[in-house]
Design a protein around this motif. Structure first.
Motif, PDB file in Angstrom:
ATOM      1  N   GLN A 242      29.704  46.715   1.803  1.00  0.00           N
ATOM      2  CA  GLN A 242      30.634  45.659   2.207  1.00  0.00           C
ATOM      3  C   GLN A 242      30.840  44.745   0.994  1.00  0.00           C
ATOM      4  N   ILE A 243      32.021  44.134   0.925  1.00  0.00           N
ATOM      5  CA  ILE A 243      32.335  43.303  -0.248  1.00  0.00           C
ATOM      6  C   ILE A 243      31.265  42.224  -0.430  1.00  0.00           C
ATOM      7  N   ARG A 244      30.777  41.695   0.679  1.00  0.00           N
ATOM      8  CA  ARG A 244      29.738  40.659   0.621  1.00  0.00           C
ATOM      9  C   ARG A 244      28.476  41.187  -0.094  1.00  0.00           C
ATOM     10  N   GLN A 245      28.131  42.455   0.173  1.00  0.00           N
ATOM     11  CA  GLN A 245      26.948  43.038  -0.483  1.00  0.00           C
ATOM     12  C   GLN A 245      27.180  43.154  -1.987  1.00  0.00           C
ATOM     13  N   LEU A 246      28.414  43.505  -2.377  1.00  0.00           N
ATOM     14  CA  LEU A 246      28.726  43.591  -3.809  1.00  0.00           C
ATOM     15  C   LEU A 246      28.578  42.217  -4.458  1.00  0.00           C
ATOM     16  N   ALA A 247      29.083  41.199  -3.742  1.00  0.00           N
ATOM     17  CA  ALA A 247      28.985  39.831  -4.283  1.00  0.00           C
ATOM     18  C   ALA A 247      27.513  39.433  -4.456  1.00  0.00           C
ATOM     19  N   GLU A 248      26.674  39.831  -3.506  1.00  0.00           N
ATOM     20  CA  GLU A 248      25.242  39.481  -3.613  1.00  0.00           C
ATOM     21  C   GLU A 248      24.589  40.187  -4.805  1.00  0.00           C
ATOM     22  N   ILE A 249      25.000  41.433  -5.054  1.00  0.00           N
ATOM     23  CA  ILE A 249      24.477  42.149  -6.226  1.00  0.00           C
ATOM     24  C   ILE A 249      24.859  41.392  -7.499  1.00  0.00           C
ATOM     25  N   VAL A 250      26.129  40.985  -7.564  1.00  0.00           N
ATOM     26  CA  VAL A 250      26.612  40.313  -8.778  1.00  0.00           C
ATOM     27  C   VAL A 250      25.883  38.971  -8.952  1.00  0.00           C
ATOM     28  N   GLU A 251      25.704  38.246  -7.850  1.00  0.00           N
ATOM     29  CA  GLU A 251      24.996  36.961  -7.929  1.00  0.00           C
ATOM     30  C   GLU A 251      23.580  37.172  -8.480  1.00  0.00           C
ATOM     31  N   ARG A 252      22.975  38.293  -8.090  1.00  0.00           N
ATOM     32  CA  ARG A 252      21.606  38.598  -8.542  1.00  0.00           C
ATOM     33  C   ARG A 252      21.569  38.937 -10.031  1.00  0.00           C
ATOM     34  N   VAL A 253      22.575  39.689 -10.527  1.00  0.00           N
ATOM     35  CA  VAL A 253      22.461  40.183 -11.906  1.00  0.00           C
ATOM     36  C   VAL A 253      23.099  39.252 -12.945  1.00  0.00           C
TER      37      VAL A 253
END
Ligand SMILES: NC(=O)c1ccc[n+]([C@@H]2O[C@H](COP(=O)([O-])OP(=O)(O)OC[C@H]3O[C@@H](n4cnc5c(N)ncnc54)[C@H](O)[C@@H]3O)[C@@H](O)[C@H]2O)c1
Length: 361
Positions: A242-253
């Protein structure tokens, strides 16, 4: 194999061309060069290349090739919406015409770059290649129509294959900022905001461009009976996000970044989750290796190193719709996205370039 690669100077094409050559294929590149100057990394167009619109090709141009790998297209929803008639003309009618010419010229294989966007508004169910199509844009519908009509050309001498790529991400010499993961990483690196353009709930099958390129190579190497008139979703088993999961990955890295919602954020009807099981069964050589997290890290490092600003990242250099509008305003292309030639001359034929190319080039 002797391969004609269309769309060779695009986001995916300039990663695929060297991969095919390194694997021993003799590749002639063709592109109408809509994004000629839009590079992040230094990139030299190969000497075995032709600057031409696929709509101008004739059967004699295709003589001597074993396979046609067809990437050239109006290749995303915003550009597809600009002039829907041209989207159907290039992505549907010109594709089918090109395949018919290839068949007439004795080319045995036609690998078409299709898209999972033909599933359109599909909800949470896991879709395999037999699922109904529900495209919500001219771009998605043009891929449905092209697959339908290419299939009519399949026979014992001509094998079309439809690679339904997921949403691409990853580093390419011709980087794109208008695909979701790249966009999120670019905003995070240049502004500190991981800016979501929708509420984050839609599903997308995500696939790295080097995995897409590996799928094309594996299909060319596969026995004919495994790929003849077959469609394949291209990606890896855990590649639906889900787009939200992608955003969380980016926030992490991306250190110091935080998720925000764009002011223009609107509900996005496009949502699809797909199964990637079939390509693994038919084409076992294809082993996708990239995760969204690895792709986000690769992109972060490249963007930070090249010191791209938010102005550059969101400019016509990386955003296709802006580039196309710019070319129209400059009078370099017409509204059907056809180049307006200064002298009306035609480049050398791909068949002639093939004849003078060297096998190991
Ligand atoms: N990027 C993605 O997320 C994605 C996902 C699924 C499928 N695809 C498909 O993969 C293919 C390549 O996508 P991309 O992201 O590299 O796109 P891109 O826009 O970066 O590249 C497309 C290339 O095709 C060329 N082209 C366009 N019209 C042409 C014409 N009439 N004649 C000759 N050349 C022409 C352009 O100059 C460009 O270099 C497209 O068919 C696209 O629909 C892309």
């Amino acid at each position: 194999m002797r391969v004609l690669l269309t769309g060779a100077n695009g986001y995916i094409g300039c990663v695929l061309a060297p991969l095919l050559r390194d694997a021993g294929h003799r590749v002639i590149e063709l592109d109408s060069d809509l994004f000629a100057d839009c590079a992040l990394l230094p990139y030299e167009v190969h000497r075995d290349s032709v600057s031409m619109d696929v709509r101008d090709l004739q059967a004699s141009d295709l003589a001597g090739f074993d396979a046609l790998v067809h990437l050239a297209a109006i290749s995303n929803d915003p550009v597809g919406d600009l002039n829907p008639q041209s989207t159907y003309e290039v992505n549907h009618r010109a594709t089918v015409r090109l395949a018919a010419l290839a068949k007439e010229a004795g080319v045995g294989r036609f690998v078409f770059s299709s898209s999972c966007s033909l599933y359109g508004a599909a909800g949470d169910r896991l879709l395999d290649e037999r699922a109904a199509f529900n495209p919500v844009t001219p771009y998605g519908e043009s891929k449905v129509l092209a697959e339908r009509d290419l299939s009519q050309l399949a026979d014992e001498r001509f094998s079309p294959t439809y690679l339904r790529n997921g949403t691409a991400y990853g580093l390419s010499p011709r980087l794109r900022a208008d695909v979701v993961l790249n966009n999120l990483v670019g905003f995070a690196c240049t502004t500190g905001e991981v800016r979501m353009q929708s509420d984050g709930t839609p599903w997308r099958p995500m696939v790295h461009i080097r995995d897409i390129a590996a799928a094309f190579l594996a299909v060319l190497n596969a026995p004919r009976e495994a790929i003849h008139d077959e469609s394949f979703n291209v990606g890896r088993a855990d590649g639906n996000y889900q787009i939200r999961q992608l955003a969380e990955i980016v926030e992490r890295v991306v250190p110091g970044s935080r998720i925000t919602l764009a002011e223009s954020a609107a509900p996005d009807p496009r949502s699809y989750r797909v199964s990637f099981e079939k390509i693994g069964r038919h084409v076992p050589e294809f082993r996708p290796s990239w995760t969204a997290e690895a792709g986000a890290i690769e992109m972060r490092d490249a963007l930070l190193k090249s010191e791209v600003s938010i102005e550059a990242f969101t400019s016509s250099r990386f955003v296709r719709i802006k580039r196309i509008r710019e070319l129209i305003e400059l009078g370099a292309i017409d509204s059907s996205l056809r180049r307006i030639a200064a002298n009306g001359s035609r480049e050398a034929s791909p068949a002639a370039v093939l004849a003078t190319s060297s096998p190991g080039a």
